[in-house]
Design an enzyme around this catalytic site. Structure first.
Site, PDB file in Angstrom:
ATOM      1  N   TYR A  20      83.924 -11.191 -26.836  1.00 47.72           N
ATOM      2  CA  TYR A  20      84.157 -10.445 -25.600  1.00 47.72           C
ATOM      3  C   TYR A  20      82.893 -10.374 -24.758  1.00 47.72           C
ATOM      4  O   TYR A  20      81.836  -9.934 -25.241  1.00 47.72           O
ATOM      5  CB  TYR A  20      84.688  -9.033 -25.896  1.00 47.72           C
ATOM      6  CG  TYR A  20      86.125  -9.037 -26.422  1.00 47.72           C
ATOM      7  CD1 TYR A  20      86.929 -10.171 -26.341  1.00 47.72           C
ATOM      8  CD2 TYR A  20      86.675  -7.906 -27.008  1.00 47.72           C
ATOM      9  CE1 TYR A  20      88.234 -10.179 -26.824  1.00 47.72           C
ATOM     10  CE2 TYR A  20      87.985  -7.896 -27.499  1.00 47.72           C
ATOM     11  CZ  TYR A  20      88.751  -9.046 -27.403  1.00 47.72           C
ATOM     12  OH  TYR A  20      90.035  -9.057 -27.891  1.00 47.72           O
ATOM     13  N   LEU A  44      99.148  -2.770 -21.178  1.00 46.32           N
ATOM     14  CA  LEU A  44      99.275  -2.200 -19.824  1.00 46.32           C
ATOM     15  C   LEU A  44      99.707  -3.259 -18.809  1.00 46.32           C
ATOM     16  O   LEU A  44      99.722  -3.001 -17.595  1.00 46.32           O
ATOM     17  CB  LEU A  44      97.943  -1.571 -19.372  1.00 46.32           C
ATOM     18  CG  LEU A  44      97.503  -0.301 -20.122  1.00 46.32           C
ATOM     19  CD1 LEU A  44      96.132   0.164 -19.639  1.00 46.32           C
ATOM     20  CD2 LEU A  44      98.524   0.825 -19.960  1.00 46.32           C
TER      21      LEU A  44
HETATM   22  N1  LIG Z   1      93.875 -10.517 -30.016  1.00 46.13           N
HETATM   23  C1  LIG Z   1      93.884 -11.153 -28.874  1.00 46.13           C
HETATM   24  O1  LIG Z   1      94.083 -12.374 -28.799  1.00 46.13           O
HETATM   25  C2  LIG Z   1      93.650 -10.365 -27.619  1.00 46.13           C
HETATM   26  C3  LIG Z   1      93.800 -10.968 -26.365  1.00 46.13           C
HETATM   27  C4  LIG Z   1      93.568 -10.176 -25.218  1.00 46.13           C
HETATM   28  C5  LIG Z   1      93.180  -8.850 -25.338  1.00 46.13           C
HETATM   29  N2  LIG Z   1      93.019  -8.299 -26.590  1.00 46.13           N
HETATM   30  C6  LIG Z   1      92.646  -6.874 -26.767  1.00 46.13           C
HETATM   31  O2  LIG Z   1      93.567  -6.073 -26.067  1.00 46.13           O
HETATM   32  C7  LIG Z   1      92.873  -5.226 -25.125  1.00 46.13           C
HETATM   33  C8  LIG Z   1      93.748  -5.036 -23.909  1.00 46.13           C
HETATM   34  O3  LIG Z   1      94.030  -6.284 -23.330  1.00 46.13           O
HETATM   35  P1  LIG Z   1      94.057  -6.522 -21.776  1.00 46.13           P
HETATM   36  O4  LIG Z   1      92.841  -5.918 -21.201  1.00 46.13           O
HETATM   37  O5  LIG Z   1      94.326  -7.948 -21.527  1.00 46.13           O
HETATM   38  O6  LIG Z   1      95.333  -5.752 -21.358  1.00 46.13           O
HETATM   39  P2  LIG Z   1      95.749  -4.479 -20.512  1.00 46.13           P
HETATM   40  O7  LIG Z   1      95.322  -3.237 -21.167  1.00 46.13           O
HETATM   41  O8  LIG Z   1      97.172  -4.725 -20.261  1.00 46.13           O
HETATM   42  O9  LIG Z   1      95.036  -4.645 -19.097  1.00 46.13           O
HETATM   43  C9  LIG Z   1      93.803  -4.078 -18.785  1.00 46.13           C
HETATM   44  C10 LIG Z   1      93.360  -4.705 -17.482  1.00 46.13           C
HETATM   45  O10 LIG Z   1      94.318  -4.420 -16.468  1.00 46.13           O
HETATM   46  C11 LIG Z   1      93.707  -3.751 -15.384  1.00 46.13           C
HETATM   47  N3  LIG Z   1      94.610  -2.709 -14.871  1.00 46.13           N
HETATM   48  C12 LIG Z   1      95.368  -1.838 -15.594  1.00 46.13           C
HETATM   49  N4  LIG Z   1      96.079  -1.036 -14.766  1.00 46.13           N
HETATM   50  C13 LIG Z   1      95.764  -1.419 -13.519  1.00 46.13           C
HETATM   51  C14 LIG Z   1      96.192  -0.998 -12.234  1.00 46.13           C
HETATM   52  N5  LIG Z   1      97.090  -0.014 -12.083  1.00 46.13           N
HETATM   53  N6  LIG Z   1      95.681  -1.611 -11.150  1.00 46.13           N
HETATM   54  C15 LIG Z   1      94.765  -2.612 -11.290  1.00 46.13           C
HETATM   55  N7  LIG Z   1      94.312  -3.064 -12.498  1.00 46.13           N
HETATM   56  C16 LIG Z   1      94.820  -2.477 -13.579  1.00 46.13           C
HETATM   57  C17 LIG Z   1      92.462  -3.111 -15.965  1.00 46.13           C
HETATM   58  O11 LIG Z   1      91.509  -2.929 -14.935  1.00 46.13           O
HETATM   59  P3  LIG Z   1      90.617  -1.574 -14.939  1.00 46.13           P
HETATM   60  O12 LIG Z   1      89.587  -1.775 -16.001  1.00 46.13           O
HETATM   61  O13 LIG Z   1      90.058  -1.558 -13.569  1.00 46.13           O
HETATM   62  O14 LIG Z   1      91.533  -0.423 -15.206  1.00 46.13           O
HETATM   63  C18 LIG Z   1      92.037  -4.150 -16.990  1.00 46.13           C
HETATM   64  O15 LIG Z   1      91.323  -5.221 -16.366  1.00 46.13           O
HETATM   65  C19 LIG Z   1      91.544  -5.959 -24.865  1.00 46.13           C
HETATM   66  O16 LIG Z   1      90.545  -5.075 -24.433  1.00 46.13           O
HETATM   67  C20 LIG Z   1      91.256  -6.519 -26.226  1.00 46.13           C
HETATM   68  O17 LIG Z   1      90.685  -5.514 -27.038  1.00 46.13           O
HETATM   69  C21 LIG Z   1      93.262  -9.039 -27.709  1.00 46.13           C
END
Ligand SMILES: NC(=O)c1ccc[n+]([C@@H]2O[C@H](COP(=O)([O-])OP(=O)(O)OC[C@H]3O[C@@H](n4cnc5c(N)ncnc54)[C@H](OP(=O)(O)O)[C@@H]3O)[C@@H](O)[C@H]2O)c1
Length: 323
Positions: free
Chosen positions: A61, A232
C-alpha cells in the site's frame, strides 16, 4: 460496537475493519511527508472514535508508506499497539527491472516480507497475516514452513488469505498445522457475484459467474472470517455524481439515500448494513480517509435491514429481477 458474530479468534474484534490503503500519500516511490503522518494520526483517531479497533494493511500500500506512517503513529503512541489488531498481507510484486507484475508465495519472500512489515509498522508482531492474491506457483508445504517459523518467532499470531476460492484455501489448509482464519474478498453492492452464485444455482444465467461456488459455505463451515474489501463502493452509491452511470446504479444510489432516511442513518451505513445482514457475519473493510465518512460508516452497527429492504437493494443493484 458489538463483537464479531462469527470468528471467535479475536473476542475483542469489532464487526467493521479499517483499511489503510489510503494512508501514506501517493503510490510513487518518493518518501512520505510530515502531512501524511499527521493525516495518519487524524485517521487513527477517527477510527478509534468510531469504535473500530482493526486495521488492515498490505506491504504494497502506497509502496510501503501506508505502513510507515502507521508505524510513526505507533512510535509516538506506543500504548496504542495493545489496544488494536493489525493485519497485513504480502505476495504482490509490482513490475520492476526483474520482471512484470507477479505474485510470490515462496518461503523466502514471505519471511522477508513480514520482516519488512514489522519494521515499517514499528511493531514486534502482527495479529493476522494474509496472502494477498493467489500465486499459481505456490508450494503449500513451503508456505506452511514459512507460517510455522513466523508463528514460533512470535512475529505473526494468525494466518489467512485474500482473493482465494475454497479449493485454493483447502489445498493450503491441507499443509498447515494451524487454521486459516480469514479470507478477504471483494464484496459490495456493485460486486454481487457472491449472491448471484447462490440465487442462480441450477440456472443458465449463472454460467459465467466469476465467483467460485462453495467459497462462502467453506468459510462459514471452517470458521473463516469473510472480510469485504471495496465495501463503500468507492463512494459511488453514497454521494459521488452518478449522472453518467447506468440507470440501475442511479436507482441504487437513490434507494440507498431513501433507506438512510428511513433508518435515520447514513448512506455509508446502509452499504455496510447490506453486507452485515448476511448470515456469514461478513466484516466490511472501509477505506475512507475522511473522518466524517468513517463516523458515518460506524453507524452500520445500529442498522438491521429488513428482508424486504435487503432484497430491494440486491435486486436494484444487480439491475435485473431474480429468476
Ligand atoms: N485484498 C485486496 O485485494 C484488497 C483490494 C483493495 C482494497 N483492499 C482493502 O480494502 C480497503 C477498502 O478498499 P477501497 O478503499 O478500495 O474501498 P472503499 O472503502 O469502497 O472506498 C474507499 C475510497 O472511496 C472514496 N469514497 C468513499 N465515499 C466517498 C464519497 N461519498 N465521495 C467520494 N469518495 C468517496 C474514499 O475517499 P475518501 O478517502 O476521500 O473518503 C476512498 O478513496 C483498503 O483500504 C484495503 O485495506 C483489499
Amino acid at each position: 460496537m458489538p463483537k464479531l458474530p462469527l470468528n471467535q479468534t479475536f473476542p475483542g474484534a469489532r464487526p467493521i475493519a479499517y483499511g489503510c490503503m489510503g494512508l501514506g500519500g501517493s503510490w510513487g516511490h518518493e518518501p512520505y511527508k510530515v502531512e501524511h503522518v499527521k493525516q495518519a494520526h487524524e485517521v487513527v483517531d477517527a477510527v478509534l472514535d468510531a469504535g473500530i479497533n482493526f486495521f488492515d494493511h498490505a506491504d504494497i500500500y502506497t509502496m510501503g508508506k501506508a505502513e510507515q506512517v502507521f508505524g510513526e503513529v505507533l512510535k509516538e503512541r506506543p500504548s496504542l499497539r495493545e489496544q488494536i489488531l493489525i493485519q497485513s498481507k504480502c505476495g504482490i510484486i509490482f513490475e520492476d527491472d526483474k520482471g512484470p507484475k507477479r505474485f510470490d508465495f515462496s518461503k523466502e519472500y514471505i519471511l522477508n516480507s513480514v520482516d519488512g512489515i514489522l519494521s515499517r509498522l514499528n511493531t514486534d508482531y502482527i495479529d493476522i497475516f494474509l496472502l494477498h492474491r493467489p500465486d499459481p506457483l505456490m508450494e503449500p508445504d513451503e508456505v506452511a514452513d514459512a507460517f510455522s517459523i513466523l508463528k514460533q518467532a512470535g512475529k505473526v499470531k494468525h494466518f489467512g488469505v485474500s482473493n482465494q476460492n475454497l479449493h485454493q484455501m483447502s489445498l493450503l489448509q491441507n499443509s498447515l498445522d494451524m487454521p486459516l482464519i480469514a479470507n478477504q474478498i471483494e464484496l459490495h453492492l456493485m460486486h454481487l457475484d457472491f449472491l448471484d452464485d447462490v440465487v442462480l444455482s441450477n440456472n443458465v444465467q449463472g454460467k459465467d459467474l466469476s465467483f467460485t461456488s462453495g467459497t462462502f459455505e467453506y468459510c462459514r463451515m471452517n470458521n473463516i472470517q469473510i472480510q469485504a474489501w471495496g465495501s463503500l463502493c468507492q463512494g459511488m452509491l453514497s454521494g459521488r455524481d452518478v449522472s453518467s452511470q447506468p440507470e440501475h446504479i442511479q436507482r441504487t444510489a437513490e434507494l440507498v439515500g431513501k433507506l438512510a432516511a428511513e433508518y435515520q442513518s447514513s448512506k455509508e451505513a446502509i452499504l455496510l448494513a447490506f453486507l452485515m445482514r448476511h448470515p456469514a457475519g461478513i466484516q466490511p473493510i472501509i477505506g475512507s480517509t475522511n473522518p466524517a465518512r468513517i463516523a458515518a460508516s460506524a453507524q452500520a452497527t445500529n442498522v438491521t435491514l429488513t428482508r424486504e429492504h435487503w432484497y430491494a437493494l440486491y435486486v436494484t443493484a444487480r439491475g435485473q429481477e431474480l429468476p
